[in-house]
Design an enzyme around this catalytic site. Structure first.
Site, PDB file in Angstrom:
ATOM      1  N   ARG A  67     -35.970 -10.966  21.363  1.00 50.45           N
ATOM      2  CA  ARG A  67     -36.220  -9.592  21.805  1.00 50.45           C
ATOM      3  C   ARG A  67     -35.616  -9.383  23.189  1.00 50.45           C
ATOM      4  NH1 ARG A  67     -40.735  -9.130  23.282  1.00 50.45           N
ATOM      5  NH2 ARG A  67     -41.595 -11.170  22.799  1.00 50.45           N
ATOM      6  N   TYR A 195     -31.677  -8.688  15.226  1.00 45.39           N
ATOM      7  CA  TYR A 195     -32.549  -9.860  15.202  1.00 45.39           C
ATOM      8  C   TYR A 195     -34.003  -9.530  15.497  1.00 45.39           C
ATOM      9  CZ  TYR A 195     -34.267 -14.566  16.001  1.00 45.39           C
ATOM     10  OH  TYR A 195     -34.979 -15.725  15.924  1.00 45.39           O
ATOM     11  N   LYS A 204     -42.954  -5.375  15.886  1.00 41.13           N
ATOM     12  CA  LYS A 204     -43.449  -5.029  17.217  1.00 41.13           C
ATOM     13  C   LYS A 204     -43.297  -3.532  17.504  1.00 41.13           C
ATOM     14  CE  LYS A 204     -44.965  -9.041  18.100  1.00 41.13           C
ATOM     15  NZ  LYS A 204     -44.251 -10.235  17.856  1.00 41.13           N
ATOM     16  N   HIS A 224     -51.728  -7.801  19.298  1.00 45.45           N
ATOM     17  CA  HIS A 224     -50.844  -8.946  19.051  1.00 45.45           C
ATOM     18  C   HIS A 224     -51.722 -10.174  18.778  1.00 45.45           C
ATOM     19  CE1 HIS A 224     -47.242 -11.507  20.735  1.00 45.45           C
ATOM     20  NE2 HIS A 224     -47.213 -11.419  19.423  1.00 45.45           N
ATOM     21  N   SER A 246     -46.079 -14.376  22.952  1.00 47.14           N
ATOM     22  CA  SER A 246     -45.071 -14.871  22.018  1.00 47.14           C
ATOM     23  C   SER A 246     -44.805 -16.363  22.245  1.00 47.14           C
ATOM     24  CB  SER A 246     -43.776 -14.093  22.203  1.00 47.14           C
ATOM     25  OG  SER A 246     -44.031 -12.729  22.017  1.00 47.14           O
ATOM     26  N   CYS A 248     -46.753 -18.890  21.867  1.00 49.57           N
ATOM     27  CA  CYS A 248     -47.854 -19.611  22.521  1.00 49.57           C
ATOM     28  C   CYS A 248     -48.910 -20.087  21.529  1.00 49.57           C
ATOM     29  CB  CYS A 248     -48.484 -18.754  23.601  1.00 49.57           C
ATOM     30  SG  CYS A 248     -47.406 -18.551  25.022  1.00 49.57           S
ATOM     31  N   ASP A 275     -49.852 -12.673  13.492  1.00 48.09           N
ATOM     32  CA  ASP A 275     -49.162 -12.000  14.612  1.00 48.09           C
ATOM     33  C   ASP A 275     -49.734 -10.629  14.975  1.00 48.09           C
ATOM     34  OD1 ASP A 275     -46.920 -12.438  16.478  1.00 48.09           O
ATOM     35  OD2 ASP A 275     -46.003 -10.703  15.539  1.00 48.09           O
ATOM     36  N   ARG A 367     -36.107 -19.027  13.831  1.00 48.70           N
ATOM     37  CA  ARG A 367     -37.304 -18.586  13.099  1.00 48.70           C
ATOM     38  C   ARG A 367     -37.139 -18.734  11.595  1.00 48.70           C
ATOM     39  NH1 ARG A 367     -41.596 -15.631  16.211  1.00 48.70           N
ATOM     40  NH2 ARG A 367     -40.858 -15.872  18.337  1.00 48.70           N
TER      41      ARG A 367
HETATM   42  P1  GTP Z   1     -44.698 -15.584  18.120  1.00 48.09           P
HETATM   43  O1  GTP Z   1     -44.293 -15.651  16.703  1.00 48.09           O
HETATM   44  O2  GTP Z   1     -43.529 -15.546  19.064  1.00 48.09           O
HETATM   45  O3  GTP Z   1     -45.656 -14.486  18.423  1.00 48.09           O
HETATM   46  O4  GTP Z   1     -45.352 -17.031  18.502  1.00 48.09           O
HETATM   47  P2  GTP Z   1     -46.777 -17.694  18.169  1.00 48.09           P
HETATM   48  O5  GTP Z   1     -47.781 -17.253  19.178  1.00 48.09           O
HETATM   49  O6  GTP Z   1     -47.121 -17.500  16.741  1.00 48.09           O
HETATM   50  O7  GTP Z   1     -46.495 -19.234  18.487  1.00 48.09           O
HETATM   51  P3  GTP Z   1     -46.360 -20.500  17.499  1.00 48.09           P
HETATM   52  O8  GTP Z   1     -47.630 -20.818  16.785  1.00 48.09           O
HETATM   53  O9  GTP Z   1     -45.156 -20.307  16.667  1.00 48.09           O
HETATM   54  O10 GTP Z   1     -46.100 -21.676  18.550  1.00 48.09           O
HETATM   55  C1  GTP Z   1     -45.041 -21.642  19.464  1.00 48.09           C
HETATM   56  C2  GTP Z   1     -44.838 -22.964  20.132  1.00 48.09           C
HETATM   57  O11 GTP Z   1     -46.056 -23.426  20.712  1.00 48.09           O
HETATM   58  C3  GTP Z   1     -44.371 -24.040  19.172  1.00 48.09           C
HETATM   59  O12 GTP Z   1     -43.352 -24.774  19.788  1.00 48.09           O
HETATM   60  C4  GTP Z   1     -45.594 -24.889  18.978  1.00 48.09           C
HETATM   61  O13 GTP Z   1     -45.251 -26.214  18.686  1.00 48.09           O
HETATM   62  C5  GTP Z   1     -46.335 -24.758  20.297  1.00 48.09           C
HETATM   63  N1  GTP Z   1     -47.801 -24.909  20.117  1.00 48.09           N
HETATM   64  C6  GTP Z   1     -48.580 -24.249  19.248  1.00 48.09           C
HETATM   65  N2  GTP Z   1     -49.877 -24.679  19.311  1.00 48.09           N
HETATM   66  C7  GTP Z   1     -49.904 -25.625  20.284  1.00 48.09           C
HETATM   67  C8  GTP Z   1     -50.947 -26.457  20.841  1.00 48.09           C
HETATM   68  O14 GTP Z   1     -52.115 -26.390  20.459  1.00 48.09           O
HETATM   69  N3  GTP Z   1     -50.575 -27.302  21.827  1.00 48.09           N
HETATM   70  C9  GTP Z   1     -49.292 -27.391  22.279  1.00 48.09           C
HETATM   71  N4  GTP Z   1     -49.028 -28.253  23.261  1.00 48.09           N
HETATM   72  N5  GTP Z   1     -48.284 -26.640  21.775  1.00 48.09           N
HETATM   73  C10 GTP Z   1     -48.580 -25.769  20.792  1.00 48.09           C
HETATM   74  C1  SPV Z   2     -42.798 -12.307  19.223  1.00 52.32           C
HETATM   75  O1  SPV Z   2     -41.854 -12.389  20.028  1.00 52.32           O
HETATM   76  O2  SPV Z   2     -43.980 -12.134  19.605  1.00 52.32           O
HETATM   77  C2  SPV Z   2     -42.539 -12.459  17.782  1.00 52.32           C
HETATM   78  C3  SPV Z   2     -41.150 -12.492  17.331  1.00 52.32           C
HETATM   79  O3  SPV Z   2     -43.473 -12.497  16.990  1.00 52.32           O
HETATM   80  S1  SPV Z   2     -40.420 -10.927  17.261  1.00 52.32           S
HETATM   81  O4  SPV Z   2     -40.479 -10.449  15.882  1.00 52.32           O
HETATM   82  O5  SPV Z   2     -39.037 -11.064  17.677  1.00 52.32           O
HETATM   83  O6  SPV Z   2     -41.149 -10.006  18.098  1.00 52.32           O
HETATM   84 MN    MN Z   3     -45.506 -12.386  18.086  1.00 50.88          MN
END
Ligand code: GTP
Ligand code: SPV
Ligand code: MN
Length: 586
Positions: A67, A195, A204, A224, A246, A248, A275, A367
């Site tokens: 983004r 993308y 979003k 979110h 995002s 996290c 999400d 992704r």
């Molecule tokens: P968006 O799709 O961008 O909104 O991201 P999200 O909040 O769904 O994050 P996602 O679960 O995909 O995790 C993103 C990153 O954080 C990855 O690299 C994971 O490996 C890492 N991660 C997730 N949970 C944990 C955790 O409990 N501990 C640690 N150290 N890393 C984590």
């Molecule tokens: C985020 O960035 O929080 C996502 C990926 O879930 S996107 O669809 O690019 O916003």
């Molecule tokens: Mn997200």
């Protein structure tokens, strides 16, 4: 066709001048043809169909991998309504600027018209949209992410009420890229990106930026947040929604596999969403949450059999992978975090790559896109038109030092305060510096379609209407030691923290009141069968560093100041109280 639909299509067709328009009906034959066409043009690569049935690889342009927040605008009449955290432009000015860029942009191309529903078609909470796009990749991703097709179009034709989403990849020119939102017109115009959140406009742009404005006007919340259900050994399910910025950890937490210790007692976790949650006030005085989407657009790197086995199963078939490594040994895919890096491979840039090169093969924001119904732990309430009742709301971010592993707010109002003071280290999900702490209230900084001070006020008002509000918590999986290593094991072991959260939601479990809220006594976090984690380590993870918190308060104060007096009084008061208590502790 409803006249409002026809008028809108006429307008954008006249402006973009496509050679042909194609309505997406949702039929398998139509999608099959589009996959074939995309493979012919090179937009998609068909992967090994024995190992990955119906899976495809896509590479986006190198200038188009996340983004672009500095190119994202809220276009409402008054700048103040967009607030200090959004880029603003007057609607007329943005429309006339963009009309020139859209003019003739689809010459020689097809315009796909994608009717979709956010939520189950027919639910009173569902909203509808049509995305016009010149990109087959967008069509094929939308098919997974939203409920696309004739049933949605029939509903739109009944009322003429839909969000008008116009997307043109055009030349994917970074300098001429705009993601513009017109909340008063329920309209989104996106150009020169193909993308993620820039181009899949249901996500979003609609489900958060436009929907947050709708939610303010209609008395609900567009957030979110992931949604999950925890089933206890008695078979009772408690639902939790959690907002993390995002990249996290939402997707990971949403489909967490409880550690053996919990699994053998009979605990189960069910995923409702990863999400975006649309949350309504129920007649019973509780909050009810539904997943507005139908698929996952998840971060690939780090997703593995150890961290997220449910996702790996979900991805076995019918998935689109974007910007990961292409394993040429067997025409499969790979990313950092998976075992056995390929010996003959192309990286996300389509260049020869080996793990020995020392560079990342998959882009950090690479992704996958896949339907939620394929997830082995998808909740049976996933399609419930009323959503699920929330027992707890969790906020959280990436903080190396300040925030403890978990804390509970004193009440709803204090919970809104805790959400408003969230901060997190930035990630690769947006194109800007990675790893710097920025304020990110409720993980909505890039996604709130109006002034965030009004948004905080809206949260406070929603709370006043609840007789049985969910309890509000904050978590931080990302505290690091002096060498920068994560101290808490995270992933499946986060269940141990959810355990305390659920107990506290039922008014059991011990805690100590600190300046920022209730923190569990160390023995409350179950560390049985957890290698390497001692009670002392838990104590440390739960501790507050007074001087760091004093710095934090200053930082929050200057953030609040950017709203020029609009921050609700009760939040300002909570910040003063926090400051006072930190001072008395030292
Ligand atoms: P968006 O799709 O961008 O909104 O991201 P999200 O909040 O769904 O994050 P996602 O679960 O995909 O995790 C993103 C990153 O954080 C990855 O690299 C994971 O490996 C890492 N991660 C997730 N949970 C944990 C955790 O409990 N501990 C640690 N150290 N890393 C984590
Ligand atoms: C985020 O960035 O929080 C996502 C990926 O879930 S996107 O669809 O690019 O916003
Ligand atoms: Mn997200």
């Amino acid at each position: 066709m409803n006249t409002k639909v026809r008028q809108w299509v006429d307008e954008i067709v006249t402006m973009c001048e496509p050679d042909e328009i194609v309505w997406i009906t949702g039929s398998k034959e139509q999608y099959d043809k589009l996959y074939e066409e995309a493979c012919k043009s090179g937009e998609l690569i068909k992967l090994n169909q024995e190992k990955h049935p119906n899976c495809y690889l896509h590479r986006s342009r190198q200038n188009d991998v996340a983004r672009t927040e500095d190119k994202t605008f809220i276009c409402c009449d008054n700048k103040e309504d967009a607030g200090p955290t959004n880029n603003w432009c007057a609607p007329d000015e943005m429309y006339s600027k963009l009309k020139k860029i859209y003019k003739g942009s689809m010459k020689g191309k097809k315009m796909y018209l994608i009717p979709f529903a956010m939520g189950v078609v027919g639910s009173k909470f569902t909203k509808y949209g049509i995305e016009a796009s010149d990109s087959i990749y967008v069509v094929l991703n939308m098919e997974k992410m939203a409920r696309v097709g004739q049933a949605a179009l029939d509903k739109i034709n009944e009322t003429g009420d839909f969000v008008k989403c116009l997307h043109a990849s055009k030349d994917v020119d970074f300098d001429e890229r705009y993601i513009a939102h017109f909340p008063h017109d329920n309209t989104i115009w996106s150009i020169n990106s193909a993308y993620g959140g820039n181009a899949l406009l249901s996500k979003k742009c609609f489900a958060l930026r436009i929907a947050s404005c709708n939610a303010r006007d209609e008395d609900w919340l567009a957030e979110h947040m992931l949604i999950l259900g925890i089933e206890n050994p008695q078979g009772e399910v408690s639902y939790i929604a959690a907002a993390f910025p995002s990249a996290c950890g939402k997707t990971n937490l949403a489909m967490i596999v409880p550690p053996e210790l919990y699994a053998k007692k009979g605990y189960k976790v069910w995923c409702v969403g990863d999400d975006i949650a649309w949350i309504r006030i129920g007649d019973d005085g509780r909050l009810w949450a539904m997943n507005a989407e139908s698929g996952f657009f998840g971060v690939a790197p780090g997703t593995s059999r150890n961290s997220n086995p449910n996702m790996l199963k979900t991805l076995e078939s019918n998935a689109i992978f974007t910007n990961v490594v292409h394993n040429l040994n067997d025409n499969t895919i790979w990313w950092e975090g998976l075992p056995n890096p390929p010996t003959d491979a192309l990286d996300w840039k389509n260049e020869k790559w080996s793990v020995e090169d020392g560079t990342k093969g998959a882009h950090p924001n690479s992704r996958f896109t896949v339907k939620a119904e394929q997830c082995p732990c998808i909740s049976k309430e996933f399609d419930n038109p009323n959503g699920v009742p929330l027992s707890a709301i969790i906020f959280g971010g990436r903080r190396a030092k300040t925030f403890p592993l978990v804390l509970q707010s004193k009440d709803w109002e204090h919970g809104v305060f805790i959400g408003s003071i969230m901060g997190s280290e930035t990630t690769a999900a947006a194109t800007s510096a990675v790893g710097v702490v920025r304020r990110d209230p409720m993980a909505m900084l890039p996604f709130c379609g109006y002034n965030m001070a009004d948004y905080f006020n809206h949260w406070l008002n929603v709370g006043k209407k609840l007789t049985n509000p969910p309890k509000i918590f904050n978590v931080n999986w990302f505290r690091t030691d002096d060498d920068g290593n994560f101290v808490w094991p995270g992933f499946s072991d986060n269940m141990r923290v959810l355990d305390w959260i659920i107990r506290r939601s039922n008014d059991v479990g011990e805690a100590e009141l600190t300046p920022i809220g209730f923190v569990p006594t160390a023995s409350e976090i179950n560390i049985n069968e957890l290698n390497g984690i001692t009670t002392d380590i838990i104590k440390n993870l739960l501790s507050l560093d007074n001087s760091l918190w004093k710095e934090e308060v200053k930082n929050i104060q200057s953030f609040y100041n950017t709203f020029e007096g609009k921050i609700p009084e009760s939040l300002k008061k909570a910040l003063l109280e926090l400051e006072k208590e930190l001072n008395t502790k030292n």
